[in-house]
Design a protein around this motif. Structure first.
Motif, short mmCIF file in Angstrom:
data_model
loop_
_atom_site.label_atom_id
_atom_site.label_comp_id
_atom_site.label_asym_id
_atom_site.label_seq_id
_atom_site.Cartn_x
_atom_site.Cartn_y
_atom_site.Cartn_z
N ASP A 105 0.82 -1.23 0.00
CA ASP A 105 0.00 0.00 0.00
C ASP A 105 0.85 1.27 0.00
OD1 ASP A 105 -2.38 -1.30 -0.08
OD2 ASP A 105 -2.71 -1.27 2.10
N LYS A 114 -3.00 4.92 -10.85
CA LYS A 114 -3.78 5.54 -9.77
C LYS A 114 -3.82 4.61 -8.56
CE LYS A 114 -7.06 8.10 -12.67
NZ LYS A 114 -7.14 7.35 -13.94
N ALA A 115 -3.65 5.19 -7.38
CA ALA A 115 -3.60 4.40 -6.15
C ALA A 115 -4.85 3.54 -5.97
CB ALA A 115 -3.41 5.33 -4.95
N GLU A 116 -6.01 4.05 -6.37
CA GLU A 116 -7.25 3.29 -6.14
C GLU A 116 -7.28 1.99 -6.94
OE1 GLU A 116 -8.14 6.69 -7.70
OE2 GLU A 116 -9.67 6.17 -9.18
N LEU A 117 -6.55 1.95 -8.05
CA LEU A 117 -6.51 0.71 -8.86
C LEU A 117 -5.64 -0.35 -8.20
CD1 LEU A 117 -6.02 2.12 -12.47
CD2 LEU A 117 -8.08 1.07 -11.54
N LYS A 119 -5.10 -1.03 -4.85
CA LYS A 119 -5.47 -1.59 -3.55
C LYS A 119 -5.70 -3.10 -3.68
CE LYS A 119 -6.68 0.09 0.66
NZ LYS A 119 -5.38 -0.25 1.19
N ARG A 221 -7.44 -3.09 -14.67
CA ARG A 221 -8.12 -3.72 -13.51
C ARG A 221 -7.24 -4.83 -12.92
NH1 ARG A 221 -10.72 -8.36 -15.34
NH2 ARG A 221 -10.76 -8.59 -17.59
N ARG A 223 -6.57 -5.79 -10.03
CA ARG A 223 -7.10 -6.53 -8.88
C ARG A 223 -7.84 -7.79 -9.29
NH1 ARG A 223 -8.42 -2.16 -5.89
NH2 ARG A 223 -10.11 -1.76 -7.36
#
Ligand code: IPM
Ligand code: MN
Length: 346
Positions: A105, A114-117, A119, A221, A223
């Motif tokens: 993290d 982007k950080a949100e991608l 996590k 994507r 994740r």
């Protein structure tokens, strides 16, 4: 095998960590240093001298820094450092190259994404390592060149089994990446994968993805991926790409495994000639590779997990080599980063 460029610098870091583990746990590791790559060409005229091969065969595990550099990169050269690396992979029969990609993290800022991608990104690329276009017949005349890409059924079966076993231990999902819309080898790959999975791993959810789409989805994507299995060259390319999720090529370790416990362990990065000798290389990929070594070849899970935790902890606490530093971060040298990890291990 320290190798070339930053190879010796990061290999030293890895050995220091293993030595510290040995001291703390009362193990005794016997190390031997061997020549490979440009260093071996310079002194022996051979990128993989016979005594290096013999020593690797006698060892429980092999740790490698990196090979290559401008000194040996003449396109017309007959002998190249990389031949040593490909040959030792083949000699040791390490057909399965595990490349875990975990995003810490605290390193999200080091990634161009982007950080949100990022996590909870935690994926495992299983790269076939001893077949395909890397090992097929090569031909060259002044106006013609060809590299043959060959795969046999047994090569696909065994790599798919390795990946499927990992998938069972993880999320139960396997994504096979190929180029079956164009390549005959990929059509064999897909057929064999479908059959092997249906017969032996009916409970693992199997998905197929074309490599160009996979390259895009990995960024869009990441994740959604868990275990990816793919052929040699696609795995090489996709893992350099995936390293950007983790913030730097310098962060990623790898384990190359075959049918026995013996494995070859190396960071996925190269010899980085541009920064070699300056003591600023990121040792994390190699240190994480020693954790994989302890886990897969020596059966020392507790020790392996400790190294991984120490690495995570120092990064979380703000330790940064130049490649992962941003803004006002204090930049650590290779040995400062290594010492931080050693101190955290204590
Ligand atoms: C890697 C490297 C090697 C490869 C080179 C140095 C031959 O890029 O380990 O990923 O392509 O396998
Ligand atoms: Mn590579």
């Amino acid at each position: 095998m320290p190798g070339d460029g930053i190879g010796p610098e990061v290999a030293d870091a890895g050995v220091a960590v293993m030595q510290r583990i040995a001291d703390s746990f009362g193990h005794r590791f016997r190390f031997s240093n061997q020549l490979i790559g440009g260093a071996a060409i310079d002194t022996r005229g051979d990128p993989l001298p016979p005594d290096t091969i013999a020593s690797c065969r006698e060892s429980d595990a092999v740790l490698l820094g990196a090979v290559g550099g401008p000194k040996w990169s003449d396109p017309n050269a007959q002998i190249r450092p990389e031949q040593g690396l490909l040959k030792i992979r083949a000699e040791l029969g390490v057909f399965a190259n595990l490349r875990p990609v975990r995003v810490i993290d605290e390193l999200a800022a080091a990634s161009p994404l982007k950080a949100e991608l990022l996590k909870n990104v935690d994926l495992m690329v299983v790269r076939e390592l001893t077949g395909g276009i890397y090992f097929g017949e090569k031909k060259r005349t002044p106006d013609f060149a060809s590299d043959l890409c060959v795969y046999q059924t047994f090569e696909v079966e065994r790599i798919v089994r390795v990946a499927a076993r990992l998938a069972v231990a993880r999320s139960g999902k396997l994504c096979s990446v190929d180029k079956a819309n164009v390549l005959e080898t990929s059509r064999l790959w897909r057929d064999v994968t479908i059959r092997t999975m249906a017969n032996e791993f009916p409970n693992v959810a199997l998905e197929h993805m074309l490599v160009d789409a996979a390259a895009m989805h990995l960024l869009a994507r990441p994740r959604d991926f868990d275990v990816i299995v793919t052929e040699n060259m696609f795995g090489d390319i996709l893992t350099d790409e995936a390293s950007m999720l983790a913030g730097s090529l310098g962060m990623l370790p790898s384990a190359s495994l075959g049918d026995s416990k013996r494995g070859l362990y190396e960071p996925i990065h190269g010899s980085a000639p541009d920064i070699a000798g300056r003591g600023i290389a990121n040792p994390c990929g190699t240190i994480a590779s020693t954790a994989l070594l302890l886990r897969h070849s020596l059966g020392l899970e507790e020790e392996a997990a400790l190294i991984e935790k120490a690495l995570l902890d120092v990064i979380a606490a703000g330790a940064r080599t130049a490649d992962i530093a941003r803004g006002n971060d204090t930049v650590l040298t290779t040995s400062e980063m290594t010492n931080a990890i050693l101190a955290q291990l204590e």
